[in-house]
Write a protein that holds these residues in place. Structure first.
Motif, short mmCIF file in Angstrom:
data_model
loop_
_atom_site.label_atom_id
_atom_site.label_comp_id
_atom_site.label_asym_id
_atom_site.label_seq_id
_atom_site.Cartn_x
_atom_site.Cartn_y
_atom_site.Cartn_z
N GLY A 1 0.76 -1.24 0.00
CA GLY A 1 0.00 0.00 0.00
C GLY A 1 0.79 1.28 0.00
N VAL A 2 1.94 1.26 0.66
CA VAL A 2 2.72 2.50 0.81
C VAL A 2 3.68 2.72 -0.35
CG1 VAL A 2 4.42 3.69 2.26
CG2 VAL A 2 2.50 2.48 3.32
N LEU A 3 4.47 1.71 -0.66
CA LEU A 3 5.50 1.85 -1.69
C LEU A 3 4.95 2.28 -3.05
CD1 LEU A 3 8.37 1.61 -2.74
CD2 LEU A 3 8.08 -0.88 -2.84
N PRO A 4 3.88 1.66 -3.58
CA PRO A 4 3.37 2.09 -4.89
C PRO A 4 2.97 3.55 -4.93
CG PRO A 4 2.42 -0.02 -4.26
CD PRO A 4 3.13 0.50 -3.05
N ARG A 5 2.50 4.08 -3.82
CA ARG A 5 2.07 5.48 -3.78
C ARG A 5 3.26 6.42 -3.62
NH1 ARG A 5 -2.88 5.74 0.30
NH2 ARG A 5 -3.02 7.86 -0.54
N LEU A 6 4.28 5.98 -2.89
CA LEU A 6 5.49 6.80 -2.77
C LEU A 6 6.16 6.97 -4.13
CD1 LEU A 6 7.16 5.41 0.50
CD2 LEU A 6 5.89 7.56 0.23
N GLU A 7 6.15 5.91 -4.94
CA GLU A 7 6.79 5.95 -6.25
C GLU A 7 6.17 7.01 -7.17
OE1 GLU A 7 8.53 1.78 -7.56
OE2 GLU A 7 6.41 1.62 -7.03
N LEU A 8 4.94 7.39 -6.88
CA LEU A 8 4.25 8.38 -7.72
C LEU A 8 4.59 9.82 -7.35
CD1 LEU A 8 0.69 6.74 -7.86
CD2 LEU A 8 2.51 6.61 -9.58
N THR B 1 -0.58 12.08 3.55
CA THR B 1 -1.76 11.24 3.32
C THR B 1 -1.38 9.76 3.34
OG1 THR B 1 -2.79 12.97 1.99
CG2 THR B 1 -3.63 10.74 1.72
N VAL B 2 -0.29 9.44 2.64
CA VAL B 2 0.18 8.04 2.61
C VAL B 2 0.54 7.58 4.02
CG1 VAL B 2 1.93 6.48 1.70
CG2 VAL B 2 1.03 8.31 0.25
N ARG B 3 1.19 8.44 4.77
CA ARG B 3 1.63 8.09 6.13
C ARG B 3 0.42 7.83 7.04
NH1 ARG B 3 4.95 11.96 6.52
NH2 ARG B 3 3.55 13.47 7.44
N GLU C 1 -2.72 6.97 6.25
CA GLU C 1 -3.46 5.77 5.87
C GLU C 1 -2.63 4.50 6.11
OE1 GLU C 1 -4.74 6.45 1.87
OE2 GLU C 1 -6.00 8.15 2.43
N GLY C 2 -1.34 4.56 5.81
CA GLY C 2 -0.48 3.39 6.02
C GLY C 2 -0.34 3.05 7.49
N ALA C 3 -0.20 4.07 8.35
CA ALA C 3 -0.05 3.82 9.78
C ALA C 3 -1.30 3.15 10.35
CB ALA C 3 0.23 5.12 10.51
N ALA C 4 -2.47 3.58 9.88
CA ALA C 4 -3.72 2.99 10.36
C ALA C 4 -3.83 1.52 9.95
CB ALA C 4 -4.91 3.79 9.84
N LYS C 5 -3.48 1.22 8.71
CA LYS C 5 -3.58 -0.16 8.21
C LYS C 5 -2.56 -1.07 8.86
CE LYS C 5 -5.50 1.00 3.67
NZ LYS C 5 -5.27 1.00 2.19
#
Length: 203
Positions: A128-135, A174-176, A178-182
């Motif tokens: 979930g996190v890595l694909p969004r960071l790449e963008l 935003t990524v942080r 959502e990722g922390a919650a999951k």
């Protein structure tokens, strides 16, 4: 791979002295150690913070290097370092991306989690996190470091230049969140650094 992170704070006016020592004598010491795979040097010149990360091919290689590095580290960091902390991690995720140029940026997020949730943190970062960071524009690589026993971790995201680092703040927030919650992790720190050196031999 496995990493050793050294975090030092001190007088900003003396930071350049420690950087010179790390880039010369410190670099040579690391290169002589079996299993050494690379290092990164990151600074906050304004506040007087220095973060170094050395990479090792095995936990044993990192451990075997400890005695020499522990003995020589104080001299390398003086007279800059007023405080020094050393932490050991497993590099649970390493995604090099594009190699950042000197002067790029690093954003560090410090984490805490229940040790039993370590694998969940890795899975969430991968999926979930890595694909969004790449963008994110200027993205230059990332890693997730874990201390599974103590339930502590650290993520680092590299950017090619300071402008990209600054522009990514909202997107990564935003990524942080959502990722922390999951992943059931708690964010306990957020810092940014200038990249002075970052080189890891992945193979």
């Amino acid at each position: 791979m496995f990493v050793r992170a050294v975090y030092a704070t001190g007088d900003p006016a003396l930071l350049s002295t420690a950087v010179r020592a790390l880039n010369t004598e410190g670099h040579d010491l690391l290169e002589e150690r079996p299993g050494y795979r690379g290092a990164g040097v990151f600074v906050d010149r304004e506040l007087g913070k220095l973060l170094t990360v050395s990479w090792w091919e095995s936990e044993e290689a990192r451990h075997n290097s400890d005695e020499v590095m522990r003995e020589r580290r104080p001299a390398l960091l003086q007279p800059f370092a007023g405080t020094t902390a050393v932490e050991n991690y497993e590099a649970a995720v390493f995604h090099p991306g594009h190699r950042p140029v000197t002067g790029g940026g690093l954003r560090v997020t410090r984490l805490e989690f229940v040790p039993a949730d370590a694998d969940l943190a890795v899975e969430t970062f991968h999926a979930g996190v890595l694909p969004r960071l790449e963008l994110l524009p200027g993205f230059a690589g990332t890693a997730l470091f874990l201390d599974r026993e103590r339930g502590r971790g650290m993520t680092g995201v590299l950017f090619t230049d300071p402008r990209s680092l600054a522009a990514s703040r909202s997107g990564q927030a935003t990524v942080r969140r959502e990722g922390a919650a999951k992943a059931h992790v708690t964010v306990i720190g957020l810092e940014e650094f200038e990249v002075l050196h970052a080189d890891v031999r992945a193979d």
